[in-house]
Design a protein around this motif. Structure first.
Motif, PDB file in Angstrom:
ATOM      1  N   ASP A 101     113.073  63.588 -84.655  1.00 41.87           N
ATOM      2  CA  ASP A 101     111.719  63.327 -85.165  1.00 41.87           C
ATOM      3  C   ASP A 101     110.734  64.386 -84.684  1.00 41.87           C
ATOM      4  O   ASP A 101     109.824  64.794 -85.406  1.00 41.87           O
ATOM      5  CB  ASP A 101     111.243  61.941 -84.718  1.00 41.87           C
ATOM      6  CG  ASP A 101     111.716  60.842 -85.674  1.00 41.87           C
ATOM      7  OD1 ASP A 101     111.984  61.161 -86.844  1.00 41.87           O
ATOM      8  OD2 ASP A 101     111.809  59.688 -85.240  1.00 41.87           O
ATOM      9  N   LYS A 102     110.926  64.827 -83.458  1.00 41.33           N
ATOM     10  CA  LYS A 102     110.005  65.806 -82.874  1.00 41.33           C
ATOM     11  C   LYS A 102     110.158  67.185 -83.508  1.00 41.33           C
ATOM     12  O   LYS A 102     109.214  67.965 -83.529  1.00 41.33           O
ATOM     13  CB  LYS A 102     110.252  65.912 -81.362  1.00 41.33           C
ATOM     14  CG  LYS A 102     109.886  64.655 -80.588  1.00 41.33           C
ATOM     15  CD  LYS A 102     110.274  64.793 -79.127  1.00 41.33           C
ATOM     16  CE  LYS A 102     109.991  63.513 -78.356  1.00 41.33           C
ATOM     17  NZ  LYS A 102     110.435  63.598 -76.945  1.00 41.33           N
ATOM     18  N   THR A 103     111.358  67.465 -84.010  1.00 38.23           N
ATOM     19  CA  THR A 103     111.610  68.819 -84.524  1.00 38.23           C
ATOM     20  C   THR A 103     111.597  68.917 -86.045  1.00 38.23           C
ATOM     21  O   THR A 103     111.200  69.930 -86.598  1.00 38.23           O
ATOM     22  CB  THR A 103     112.973  69.339 -84.017  1.00 38.23           C
ATOM     23  OG1 THR A 103     113.999  68.414 -84.408  1.00 38.23           O
ATOM     24  CG2 THR A 103     112.964  69.480 -82.515  1.00 38.23           C
ATOM     25  N   ILE A 104     112.023  67.857 -86.726  1.00 38.10           N
ATOM     26  CA  ILE A 104     112.174  67.944 -88.184  1.00 38.10           C
ATOM     27  C   ILE A 104     110.864  67.675 -88.923  1.00 38.10           C
ATOM     28  O   ILE A 104     110.503  68.392 -89.852  1.00 38.10           O
ATOM     29  CB  ILE A 104     113.270  66.973 -88.676  1.00 38.10           C
ATOM     30  CG1 ILE A 104     114.640  67.432 -88.178  1.00 38.10           C
ATOM     31  CG2 ILE A 104     113.279  66.905 -90.201  1.00 38.10           C
ATOM     32  CD1 ILE A 104     115.778  66.519 -88.567  1.00 38.10           C
ATOM     33  N   HIS A 105     110.144  66.644 -88.509  1.00 37.73           N
ATOM     34  CA  HIS A 105     108.982  66.201 -89.277  1.00 37.73           C
ATOM     35  C   HIS A 105     107.649  66.632 -88.686  1.00 37.73           C
ATOM     36  O   HIS A 105     106.603  66.134 -89.102  1.00 37.73           O
ATOM     37  CB  HIS A 105     109.016  64.672 -89.418  1.00 37.73           C
ATOM     38  CG  HIS A 105     110.177  64.169 -90.229  1.00 37.73           C
ATOM     39  ND1 HIS A 105     110.346  64.484 -91.554  1.00 37.73           N
ATOM     40  CD2 HIS A 105     111.245  63.393 -89.893  1.00 37.73           C
ATOM     41  CE1 HIS A 105     111.452  63.919 -92.011  1.00 37.73           C
ATOM     42  NE2 HIS A 105     112.013  63.252 -91.029  1.00 37.73           N
ATOM     43  N   ASN A 106     107.663  67.529 -87.724  1.00 37.95           N
ATOM     44  CA  ASN A 106     106.406  67.946 -87.099  1.00 37.95           C
ATOM     45  C   ASN A 106     106.084  69.419 -87.323  1.00 37.95           C
ATOM     46  O   ASN A 106     105.366  70.027 -86.554  1.00 37.95           O
ATOM     47  CB  ASN A 106     106.452  67.650 -85.588  1.00 37.95           C
ATOM     48  CG  ASN A 106     106.390  66.154 -85.317  1.00 37.95           C
ATOM     49  OD1 ASN A 106     105.966  65.382 -86.159  1.00 37.95           O
ATOM     50  ND2 ASN A 106     106.820  65.752 -84.136  1.00 37.95           N
ATOM     51  N   ASN A 107     106.674  69.987 -88.391  1.00 41.31           N
ATOM     52  CA  ASN A 107     106.381  71.371 -88.770  1.00 41.31           C
ATOM     53  C   ASN A 107     106.620  72.378 -87.647  1.00 41.31           C
ATOM     54  O   ASN A 107     105.911  73.368 -87.513  1.00 41.31           O
ATOM     55  CB  ASN A 107     104.934  71.496 -89.271  1.00 41.31           C
ATOM     56  CG  ASN A 107     104.711  70.680 -90.523  1.00 41.31           C
ATOM     57  OD1 ASN A 107     105.554  70.646 -91.412  1.00 41.31           O
ATOM     58  ND2 ASN A 107     103.573  70.005 -90.591  1.00 41.31           N
TER      59      ASN A 107
ATOM     60  N   ARG B 212     116.024  68.238 -98.157  1.00 45.48           N
ATOM     61  CA  ARG B 212     114.959  67.387 -97.636  1.00 45.48           C
ATOM     62  C   ARG B 212     115.293  65.906 -97.768  1.00 45.48           C
ATOM     63  O   ARG B 212     115.882  65.451 -98.746  1.00 45.48           O
ATOM     64  CB  ARG B 212     113.650  67.683 -98.354  1.00 45.48           C
ATOM     65  CG  ARG B 212     113.144  69.106 -98.133  1.00 45.48           C
ATOM     66  CD  ARG B 212     111.822  69.329 -98.820  1.00 45.48           C
ATOM     67  NE  ARG B 212     110.776  68.492 -98.257  1.00 45.48           N
ATOM     68  CZ  ARG B 212     110.071  68.818 -97.177  1.00 45.48           C
ATOM     69  NH1 ARG B 212     110.326  69.953 -96.544  1.00 45.48           N
ATOM     70  NH2 ARG B 212     109.124  68.029 -96.722  1.00 45.48           N
ATOM     71  N   ALA B 213     114.877  65.148 -96.737  1.00 40.14           N
ATOM     72  CA  ALA B 213     115.089  63.701 -96.717  1.00 40.14           C
ATOM     73  C   ALA B 213     113.800  63.024 -96.285  1.00 40.14           C
ATOM     74  O   ALA B 213     112.958  63.618 -95.619  1.00 40.14           O
ATOM     75  CB  ALA B 213     116.223  63.344 -95.763  1.00 40.14           C
ATOM     76  N   CYS B 214     113.660  61.761 -96.676  1.00 38.83           N
ATOM     77  CA  CYS B 214     112.443  61.020 -96.320  1.00 38.83           C
ATOM     78  C   CYS B 214     112.418  60.650 -94.850  1.00 38.83           C
ATOM     79  O   CYS B 214     111.385  60.717 -94.197  1.00 38.83           O
ATOM     80  CB  CYS B 214     112.344  59.754 -97.178  1.00 38.83           C
ATOM     81  SG  CYS B 214     112.167  60.079 -98.943  1.00 38.83           S
ATOM     82  N   LYS B 215     113.561  60.255 -94.328  1.00 37.73           N
ATOM     83  CA  LYS B 215     113.646  59.806 -92.943  1.00 37.73           C
ATOM     84  C   LYS B 215     114.632  60.668 -92.166  1.00 37.73           C
ATOM     85  O   LYS B 215     115.599  61.191 -92.729  1.00 37.73           O
ATOM     86  CB  LYS B 215     114.086  58.343 -92.884  1.00 37.73           C
ATOM     87  CG  LYS B 215     113.140  57.370 -93.570  1.00 37.73           C
ATOM     88  CD  LYS B 215     113.688  55.959 -93.477  1.00 37.73           C
ATOM     89  CE  LYS B 215     112.776  54.960 -94.194  1.00 37.73           C
ATOM     90  NZ  LYS B 215     113.343  53.587 -94.129  1.00 37.73           N
TER      91      LYS B 215
END
Length: 556
Positions: A152-158, A262-265
């Motif tokens: 979560d820290k690496t994938i969805h935080n640009n 790309r994935a939503c979660k």
């Protein structure tokens, strides 16, 4: 009522009480912008080795130890503004909790009283709880929750350091180890594989335990060729494992999910890699699969297939066909191989190549294997009762069945219940299945031979058995895999390989069977090389039981 002098202790009594206090108490004064300690007491000062910062014998104030002071300087500055302060900090190997209380006189802070408590044991307990929540107890690897948090820290935080891919590695048939040697051995295998993965992967590619026998490796941009890296991982898994003087040859299946899809979660990436693993498993395992959208559709079909397999017994959808085994020189049937067929009520015929791997994955291969063996034995008895010439009936046994502790008793029980003559029963074992637990397999095979049951190594040439072990196997037949036979006149070297296999079998005193013979010129070749038997469409496709009976009656 006691006198007041007895209620309130004197100065000496107070000092003694403070010195024996388990905590640390100190008084800080400030002069010309510098902090000085005017009082220091409590047993904790000895543990922290602060004895040298007490006031000297003349009562002169002494500067506080710089290391201890530097950890509190900003807090002391704040306390001297009149604010009560509480904070946690670390000094050497101790975790401490300190409270600073300002003493105010004439609206001015004249000194600060501090109390420090050692919370090291609480802190370590807290760390242990946190470790247990985020790490796997058995392997000490970070667990699924830690994986999700990290991703979560690496994938969805640009972030720029996004991982390249998620790789799930699932051990093949670990259940066999658990069933053979117990849960302890299975845990030992998981621990050993975890250690190998940690030692062999890059520091920038962390390893997690997803659960059970599944591991996850997060791949970063430092891995240029992911397929090569994945194959290296499989090679690590395949290295021999020795537990309690037993040698095991584990294999693994790897599924890869790329982050650029790309994935939503975050969990979707893990699920995609798991789908790719499952896809690889039903293809036979021991391979690498990269996730595609088409896999999701096929995966959903496989899930439905699992349910259908369970229902197939209820609706009697399984049947057996029989592939004749023919004498190369006389062209007479000397045996038949029982082959399972599934006629689905709605979907029609489903090939074994599709449903057998699924059955292995969902733990139903034992039930299917037992049904095949019992039905084949019953059919032999029916043929015998009809007056047909008795021939050997061969049944394929999977690696999973072979390594079950109750396999041998099950065979004995079926022979007894059906009235099967064990001298007409042949059990076919794939080359790789006997190599997974060699010594135990040899012992079991010797017991089957002692009963009169014949044994054959199926698909010979596709596995990795050594000549030393092949010599030890108490087998009767060697079956050359049809992939070699079909390439006989198409691939250079195939003819020499087949010649060598036939010679090898005869050297060990075995009868050799060629599978997949579909043309006269192939039959002529193996006849000239003195191969003993053959199977294939040149003689006949697999036949229903009544058609086999007609052929056998013709020879009577």
């Amino acid at each position: 009522m006691p006198h007041e002098s007895n209620v309130f202790p004197g100065t000496d009594d107070l000092l003694r009480i403070l010195q024996h206090n388990m905590n640390l108490m100190f008084v800080i004064r400030k002069q010309k912008g510098k902090f000085y300690c005017t009082f220091l007491s409590g047993k904790l000062k000895e543990q922290l080795k602060l004895l040298d910062i007490m006031t000297d014998s003349g009562g002169n104030i002494k500067k506080l130890d710089s290391t201890f002071l530097s950890l509190q300087k900003n807090k002391l500055i704040e306390a001297f503004t009149g604010t009560e302060i509480t904070f946690k900090h670390q000094f050497h190997q101790h975790y401490l909790f300190t409270m600073l209380s300002p003493i105010i006189k004439d609206e001015e802070v004249i000194e600060v009283i501090g109390t420090t408590i050692d919370i090291t044991s609480f802190k370590k307990s807290e760390q242990q709880i946190e470790l247990m929540a985020t790490h796997d107890i058995l392997t000490k690897l970070p667990n699924r929750q830690k994986l999700l948090d990290d991703l979560d820290k690496t994938i969805h935080n640009n972030r720029k350091d996004k991982p390249k891919a998620i790789m799930v590695c699932d051990l093949d048939r670990l259940k066999n180890v658990n069933d053979t040697l117990g849960q302890f051995a299975g845990d030992k295998v998981i621990t050993l594989i975890a250690d190998r993965l940690k030692e062999s992967t890059l520091e920038t590619c962390p390893v997690y335990r997803l659960g059970g026998d599944e591991f996850v490796i997060v791949i970063d941009e430092h891995v240029p060729d992911l397929k090569v890296f994945a194959e290296q991982i499989l090679q690590i898994v395949r290295q021999p494992i020795n537990i309690s003087d037993h040698d095991f040859y584990m294999t693994g299946t790897i599924g890869i999910s790329y982050i650029n899809q790309r994935a939503c979660k975050t969990e979707d990436y893990i699920n995609r890699a798991s789908i790719a693993v499952h896809y690889g498993k039903v293809q036979g395992g021991n391979r690498i699969s990269e996730y595609t959208n088409k896999m999701s559709e096929q995966y959903n079909e496989l899930i439905l297939l699992e349910s259908d397999i369970r229902k197939a017994f209820k609706f009697n959808e399984f049947t057996l066909s029989y592939q004749p085994k023919v004498d190369v020189h006389t062209n007479e049937i000397v045996g038949v191989e029982a082959l399972i067929r599934w006629e689905h009520g709605k979907k029609g015929r489903i090939p074994p190549s599709l449903f057998i791997p699924v059955a292995e994955e969902i733990g139903m291969i034992d039930q299917i294997g037992e049904w095949v063996l019992r039905e084949a034995c019953n059919q032999f008895v029916r043929w015998q009762e009809s007056g047909a010439t008795p021939v050997i009936v061969a049944v394929n046994i999977s690696a999973i069945e072979l390594q079950q502790p109750d396999f041998l008793p099950r065979v004995k029980q079926i022979i007894k219940e059906t009235g099967m003559d064990p001298h007409y029963l042949e059990i076919e074992i794939t080359e790789n299945s006997v190599m997974q637990n060699t010594e135990e397999c040899i012992e079991m095979m010797n017991e089957l031979r002692a009963m009169g049951v014949s044994l054959s190594i199926d698909d010979f040439g596709t596995g990795y058995s050594s000549m030393g072990y092949l010599q030890k196997f108490p087998i009767n037949y060697l079956k050359i895999d049809q992939s070699f036979i079909k390439e006989l006149f198409e691939e250079s070297g195939s003819a020499e390989i087949i010649k060598a296999m036939i010679q090898l079998g005869h050297t060990f005193g075995l009868k050799v069977v060629a599978e997949g013979v579909e043309a006269e010129k192939i039959l002529s070749f193996i006849r000239n090389e003195k191969c003993d038997y053959y199977q294939g469409y040149f003689y006949s496709k697999p036949l229903e039981a009544d058609l086999i009976e007609e052929k056998l009656l013709a020879f009577s």
